[in-house]
Design an enzyme around this catalytic site. Structure first.
Site, PDB file in Angstrom:
ATOM      1  N   HIS A  60       3.354  -9.956  -2.048  1.00 18.19           N
ATOM      2  CA  HIS A  60       2.833  -8.600  -2.225  1.00 18.19           C
ATOM      3  C   HIS A  60       1.325  -8.588  -2.461  1.00 18.19           C
ATOM      4  O   HIS A  60       0.814  -9.274  -3.355  1.00 18.19           O
ATOM      5  CB  HIS A  60       3.516  -7.919  -3.414  1.00 18.19           C
ATOM      6  N   HIS A 116       6.407   1.183   4.146  1.00 17.23           N
ATOM      7  CA  HIS A 116       5.201   0.834   4.879  1.00 17.23           C
ATOM      8  C   HIS A 116       5.441  -0.498   5.582  1.00 17.23           C
ATOM      9  O   HIS A 116       6.448  -1.165   5.325  1.00 17.23           O
ATOM     10  CB  HIS A 116       3.992   0.697   3.940  1.00 17.23           C
TER      11      HIS A 116
END
EC number: 3.4.11.-
Length: 277
Positions: A60, A116
């Protein structure tokens, strides 16, 4: 048995809006513990199921979000950016028997909490051979080329439903139910931890390497929210305009395809202006 965990944050327990996952934000600091708790549950479950080694690849943003000091002492953590295979770094070495996608989410243009694909806002859709693609779908094709099965997926209910398409046999754990892009009905960490641990224990039995899958060629198409971003993306060799805001690139392997896609997102992120995008 060696398990790799690809750990993303948007699909973690309790995470519902940008401040929960943006490094430096107050809520990000709080949610790092929730994220680490999900990963710990997976580590413990895989060891319960007979794994000898579990390595976690941070996937991430800055790839520096998990709290090392809170991780199960049996785990190893690969943290930091600029890795050959980004989110699935480690599968290419031939010693991973199974991979878990922990904290995953739906793709750009889909419903789902914080949906996303790589970039938070600028990408409005990604397609792999004309199929709408999440990060999970893209990464699943990459790891298949190295003979590594996806054995566990955690995230919101939409991410788990998405995983049915790219990893039908994998165990799925929904830690929250999608309400909108920035809202969800969340389960408590105690409950999600127990659910993830139980699923990981069962998923360990699926961690059996198979013959590499060569499914190419692969065409990755990317649509942006502004014309100039499509123009910027064509700086990457092999990337062509196929519309006013859309580009595509064809590769013989997903190893090449994911690296080209990463190059596109890197170039495009540098072409975004603060106010107008």
């Amino acid at each position: 048995m060696r398990i790799l965990i690809s750990a993303d944050m948007e699909g973690a327990t309790g995470v519902t809006w940008p401040d929960d996952v943006v490094p430096g934000a107050a809520q990000w600091e709080r949610c790092r513990s929730l994220f680490t708790s999900d990963v710990n549950a997976a580590v413990r479950g895989f060891h319960d199921g007979g794994a000898d080694e579990v390595i976690i690849n941070e996937a991430h943003a800055t790839m520096r979000n998990l709290l090392l000091e809170q991780l199960d002492e049996r785990a190893q953590l690969l943290t930091g950016r600029h890795k050959e295979l980004s989110m699935v770094e480690g599968v290419q070495h031939g010693d991973v028997d199974g991979i878990a996608f922990v904290g995953y989410h739906a793709g750009a243009g889909m419903e789902g909490v914080l949906a996303h694909t790589y970039l938070a806002n600028q990408i409005t859709g990604v397609w792999l051979n004309d199929v709408r693609a999440s990060e999970g779908l893209l990464n699943a094709h990459v790891v298949a080329e190295f003979g590594v099965p996806v054995v566990l997926v955690t995230g919101d209910d939409v991410a788990c439903e998405d995983a049915l398409g790219y990893a039908p046999e994998a165990l799925k754990v929904a830690v929250k139910d999608h309400v909108s892009r920035y809202a969800a009905v969340c389960r408590t960490p105690a409950r999600t931890g127990a659910d993830i641990r139980a699923a990981a224990k069962e998923a360990a039995a699926l961690a059996v390497r198979h013959d590499p899958v060569r499914g190419g060629p692969f065409t990755v198409a990317v649509e942006f929210d502004a014309e100039h971003l499509a123009m910027a993306a064509t700086i990457v060799p092999g990337v062509d305009r196929i519309g006013e805001r859309k580009v595509a690139c064809t590769s013989e392997t997903m190893y090449e395809g994911i690296r080209a896609f990463k190059a596109v997102t890197t170039i495009v992120s540098a072409a975004v202006e603060e106010q107008y995008g």
